[in-house]
Write a protein that holds these residues in place. Structure first.
Motif, PDB file in Angstrom:
ATOM      1  N   THR A   1     -53.371 -90.254  94.487  1.00  0.00           N
ATOM      2  CA  THR A   1     -53.771 -88.855  94.575  1.00  0.00           C
ATOM      3  C   THR A   1     -52.667 -88.085  93.865  1.00  0.00           C
ATOM      4  OG1 THR A   1     -52.703 -88.682  96.732  1.00  0.00           O
ATOM      5  CG2 THR A   1     -55.084 -89.051  96.713  1.00  0.00           C
ATOM      6  N   ILE A   2     -52.868 -86.797  93.675  1.00  0.00           N
ATOM      7  CA  ILE A   2     -51.850 -86.032  92.963  1.00  0.00           C
ATOM      8  C   ILE A   2     -50.604 -85.896  93.827  1.00  0.00           C
ATOM      9  CG2 ILE A   2     -51.285 -83.789  91.950  1.00  0.00           C
ATOM     10  CD1 ILE A   2     -54.220 -83.653  91.019  1.00  0.00           C
ATOM     11  N   GLU A   3     -50.807 -85.483  95.061  1.00  0.00           N
ATOM     12  CA  GLU A   3     -49.674 -85.417  95.991  1.00  0.00           C
ATOM     13  C   GLU A   3     -49.341 -86.836  96.450  1.00  0.00           C
ATOM     14  OE1 GLU A   3     -48.081 -82.725  96.542  1.00  0.00           O
ATOM     15  OE2 GLU A   3     -49.476 -81.192  95.823  1.00  0.00           O
TER      16      GLU A   3
ATOM     17  N   GLN B   1     -50.116 -80.174  86.847  1.00  0.00           N
ATOM     18  CA  GLN B   1     -49.293 -80.008  88.040  1.00  0.00           C
ATOM     19  C   GLN B   1     -48.080 -80.908  87.939  1.00  0.00           C
ATOM     20  OE1 GLN B   1     -51.668 -80.255  91.586  1.00  0.00           O
ATOM     21  NE2 GLN B   1     -50.018 -79.592  92.908  1.00  0.00           N
TER      22      GLN B   1
ATOM     23  N   ARG C   1     -50.210 -82.866 108.378  1.00  0.00           N
ATOM     24  CA  ARG C   1     -51.076 -81.766 107.927  1.00  0.00           C
ATOM     25  C   ARG C   1     -51.625 -80.975 109.106  1.00  0.00           C
ATOM     26  NH1 ARG C   1     -52.303 -84.906 103.595  1.00  0.00           N
ATOM     27  NH2 ARG C   1     -52.526 -83.809 101.616  1.00  0.00           N
TER      28      ARG C   1
ATOM     29  N   LYS D   1     -58.504 -85.835 102.283  1.00  0.00           N
ATOM     30  CA  LYS D   1     -57.359 -85.172 102.899  1.00  0.00           C
ATOM     31  C   LYS D   1     -57.884 -83.883 103.497  1.00  0.00           C
ATOM     32  CE  LYS D   1     -54.088 -86.703  99.402  1.00  0.00           C
ATOM     33  NZ  LYS D   1     -53.132 -86.306  98.380  1.00  0.00           N
ATOM     34  N   SER D   2     -57.441 -83.538 104.686  1.00  0.00           N
ATOM     35  CA  SER D   2     -57.925 -82.277 105.253  1.00  0.00           C
ATOM     36  C   SER D   2     -57.099 -81.145 104.657  1.00  0.00           C
ATOM     37  CB  SER D   2     -57.802 -82.304 106.767  1.00  0.00           C
ATOM     38  OG  SER D   2     -56.484 -82.645 107.125  1.00  0.00           O
ATOM     39  N   HIS D   3     -57.754 -80.219 104.016  1.00  0.00           N
ATOM     40  CA  HIS D   3     -57.044 -79.096 103.400  1.00  0.00           C
ATOM     41  C   HIS D   3     -56.997 -77.961 104.413  1.00  0.00           C
ATOM     42  CE1 HIS D   3     -57.270 -80.210  98.905  1.00  0.00           C
ATOM     43  NE2 HIS D   3     -57.086 -81.253  99.658  1.00  0.00           N
TER      44      HIS D   3
ATOM     45  N   ILE E   1     -45.862 -82.491 102.693  1.00  0.00           N
ATOM     46  CA  ILE E   1     -46.559 -83.680 102.192  1.00  0.00           C
ATOM     47  C   ILE E   1     -45.939 -84.199 100.893  1.00  0.00           C
ATOM     48  CG2 ILE E   1     -48.724 -83.191 103.379  1.00  0.00           C
ATOM     49  CD1 ILE E   1     -49.810 -82.112 100.686  1.00  0.00           C
TER      50      ILE E   1
ATOM     51  N   PHE F   1     -58.497 -81.340  89.043  1.00  0.00           N
ATOM     52  CA  PHE F   1     -57.715 -81.840  90.184  1.00  0.00           C
ATOM     53  C   PHE F   1     -58.463 -82.913  90.994  1.00  0.00           C
ATOM     54  CE2 PHE F   1     -56.037 -77.769  89.004  1.00  0.00           C
ATOM     55  CZ  PHE F   1     -54.680 -78.045  88.916  1.00  0.00           C
TER      56      PHE F   1
ATOM     57  N   ASN G   1     -55.920 -75.054 104.589  1.00  0.00           N
ATOM     58  CA  ASN G   1     -56.132 -73.635 104.302  1.00  0.00           C
ATOM     59  C   ASN G   1     -57.596 -73.291 104.060  1.00  0.00           C
ATOM     60  OD1 ASN G   1     -56.182 -75.026 101.977  1.00  0.00           O
ATOM     61  ND2 ASN G   1     -54.940 -73.595 100.781  1.00  0.00           N
TER      62      ASN G   1
ATOM     63  N   PRO H   1     -49.728 -76.970  97.734  1.00  0.00           N
ATOM     64  CA  PRO H   1     -50.553 -77.232  98.911  1.00  0.00           C
ATOM     65  C   PRO H   1     -50.118 -76.414 100.118  1.00  0.00           C
ATOM     66  CG  PRO H   1     -49.056 -79.065  98.473  1.00  0.00           C
ATOM     67  CD  PRO H   1     -48.930 -78.135  97.317  1.00  0.00           C
ATOM     68  N   GLY H   2     -51.082 -76.069 100.956  1.00  0.00           N
ATOM     69  CA  GLY H   2     -50.785 -75.319 102.182  1.00  0.00           C
ATOM     70  C   GLY H   2     -49.674 -75.963 103.005  1.00  0.00           C
ATOM     71  N   PRO H   3     -49.700 -77.284 103.234  1.00  0.00           N
ATOM     72  CA  PRO H   3     -48.644 -77.915 104.026  1.00  0.00           C
ATOM     73  C   PRO H   3     -47.331 -78.049 103.262  1.00  0.00           C
ATOM     74  CG  PRO H   3     -50.632 -79.274 103.951  1.00  0.00           C
ATOM     75  CD  PRO H   3     -50.786 -78.223 102.919  1.00  0.00           C
TER      76      PRO H   3
ATOM     77  N   LYS I   1     -55.103 -90.594  89.081  1.00  0.00           N
ATOM     78  CA  LYS I   1     -55.964 -90.340  90.237  1.00  0.00           C
ATOM     79  C   LYS I   1     -57.400 -90.525  89.811  1.00  0.00           C
ATOM     80  CE  LYS I   1     -57.692 -86.802  93.367  1.00  0.00           C
ATOM     81  NZ  LYS I   1     -57.563 -85.457  93.891  1.00  0.00           N
TER      82      LYS I   1
END
Ligand code: XMP
Length: 514
Positions: A510-512, A435, A296, A341-343, A396, A469, A345, A390-392, A506
């Motif tokens: 987690t979702i991802e 999702q 990430r 988790k570091s987001h 991920i 979420f 964006n 997700p941004g990444p 979750k």
């Protein structure tokens, strides 16, 4: 015009309080806590709301506001810190709570209350405090409590003073709107004949005024939020806006082309569009990296570097646009909740881009409101109702090391999965699922295809039902759908010989996948 004053003591939700009042068709304005009782009186407000804030009513950080406000004869609602200020000023006792309450809290409503009468006797509210009201001032009755908080709400109907330790303005307080409505309509006796301009109309006007003839830069991800922000800006300032779209090679199948079609020269928006093909740079940086948070960080940082390089070519800009929406503001800034988790964006701002100010036109909106604005702006439905991504990106959704080959595998499998799910039962099933996506596990296993032994990857399918979420449950997908998707994936995607379905909710998952 009837109006309510939101007196700002520095809390995070101040603008949101004003918006919630306006949703009752009553105009509200936010002013700093330094406003004097005289000024307040001159402006003809029907009532006042004291906001929350980070300070304590005791000690050096205590804010010095005009206590004469309590003598104006106007109804006052104190929220969180505002409630404590009221208790402290009027002779109650405020102390440090034995345990801080943070987040979702069960609240019991007691007896009769002008502002809580429509609320269920046992309800869920959002709390965020370390101090609390230990004892209400004389003349007040206590109207709600929690296991920790003896005075979760109090009121003095005679003098028109009301207070809640919880935040009625946030969505997590299940019946919060009823509290604000009762205060504005029943207590302050506002008729509610003010009409709100549509979000798009008022934002376009405000952005025009703010930007003037300045230059604006926007990092476009192709997601709903940044797309709506970009189109809003283009509507306000046209070609003064440049959008930079970075293809980091971790997008879903055909996504890069689709974004370029909508926003590029063939699209129908008035803006400058730059697409940067940076795939290889990201693959190089990710080579050999397996740890999710490290991936990430690398993707986030590389994204910013690419963006900075493009920005440098454009030269100095006046404004940078971010598609931050309200849940991002809360999740990244509230309290001391642990970073799960570091987001990247959110809050990841480029250091070396020369700009004066940030514009975040969606900062006060929830996802459904962003979508509504998107439709009003004429953005294609496909984009407006796009799945959160997700941004990444696929970075991920590939467990372990990311390689170009694995990206191709997951892109193909995911495209098949989404196509089948979205057409199942004429699209009705997909609408019920929050999702869904395919990920590539790091597992290889033995299989047999034709007469040959294979040793290939397993794809994991995920579909969750969720409204926020934050929690989610695995969707019970029909077996015939899963079977068809599995068959297509193993037949059509090279290097996949097994398909798994993830039944985890979750929490604990987690979702991802990462
Ligand atoms: P999790 O996996 O945390 O996902 O249960 C919750 C929601 O957040 C999205 N998500 C991310 N979004 N950067 C993002 O922009 C990230 O690093 C990230 N991680 C998860 C996820 O897709 C889901 O909607």
């Amino acid at each position: 015009m009837e109006k309510i004053l939101v007196l700002d003591f520095g809390g995070q939700y101040n603008q949101l309080i004003a918006r919630r009042v306006r949703e009752n068709n009553v105009y509200a304005e936010v002013k700093p806590y330094t406003m004097s009782a005289g000024e307040i009186s001159d402006r003809g407000y029907k009532g006042i709301i004291f906001t929350g804030g980070p300070n304590s009513v005791y000690g050096e950080s205590a804010l010095d506001y005009d206590k004469e406000i309590f003598g104006l004869g106007l109804p006052i609602l104190g929220i969180c810190y505002g409630a404590q200020l009221m208790a402290h000023a009027l002779g109650g006792r405020v102390e440090t709570a034995p345990t801080s309450e943070y987040g979702r809290t069960e609240v019991d409503i007691k007896g009769d209350s002008r502002i809580l009468n429509d609320v269920s006797r046992h309800t869920i509210a959002w709390m965020s405090h370390t101090d609390y009201i230990a004892e209400a001032p004389e003349g007040f009755s206590v109207t709600a409590s929690t296991p920790v908080c003896p005075v979760a709400a109090m009121e003095d109907v005679e003098r028109g003073f009301y207070a809640t330790q919880f935040h009625p303005e946030v969505m997590h307080t299940q019946e919060g709107m009823k509290v604000l409505r009762a205060f504005v309509k029943d207590v302050c006796r506002c008729k509610g004949d003010w009409k709100m301009d549509s979000f798009v109309t008022s934002s376009v006007k405000a952005i025009k005024e703010q930007v003037g003839d300045g230059k604006v830069l926007c990092a476009l991800s192709g997601g709903v939020d940044s797309s709506v922000a970009a189109v809003l800006l283009s509507k306000a300032v046209g070609k003064q806006l440049t959008c930079v779209f970075v293809d980091h090679g971790l997008l879903r199948k055909n996504e890069g082309e689709e974004v370029a079609q909508v926003f590029g020269p063939e699209g129908h928006y008035d803006l400058n569009f730059i697409k940067v093909d940076a795939q290889q740079r990201f693959y190089d940086k990710l080579a050999g990296v397996t740890e999710p948070e490290k991936k990430r960080k690398i993707i986030g940082e590389e994204f910013i570097r690419v963006f900075e390089e493009e920005a440098k070519k454009i030269g100095a800009v006046d404004y940078l646009v971010q598609g931050t929406i309200y849940p991002d503001v809360i999740e990244s800034g509230l309290g001391d909740s642990a970073v799960i988790k570091s987001h990247h964006n959110v809050g990841g701002l480029p250091d070396h881009v020369d700009f004066r100010e940030i514009i975040e036109p969606l900062r006060m909106l929830f996802k459904d409101e962003v979508r509504k604005a998107g439709l009003e702006l004429g953005i294609p439905e496909k984009l407006v109702f796009r799945q959160p991504f997700p941004g990444p990106g696929l970075g991920i959704r590939i467990i372990g090391e990311v390689t170009e080959e694995k990206v191709k595998i997951v892109q193909e499998a995911d495209a098949i999965y989404r196509e089948e799910l979205e057409t199942y039962d004429d699209g009705r099933l997909a609408k019920t699922i929050g999702q869904y996506f395919a990920g590539l596990t790091n597992m290889r296993s033995v299989g047999v295809m034709g007469d040959f032994r294979t040793y290939d990857y397993a794809i994991a399918l995920r579909a969750v039902e969720t409204s926020d979420f934050m929690t989610a449950q695995s969707a019970k997908l029909p077996w015939d759908l899963l079977e068809k998707v599995t068959n297509r994936i193993v037949n059509e995607v090279d290097h996949v010989n097994r398909v798994l379905y993830d039944c985890t909710g979750k929490p604990p998952g987690t979702i991802e996948f990462e």
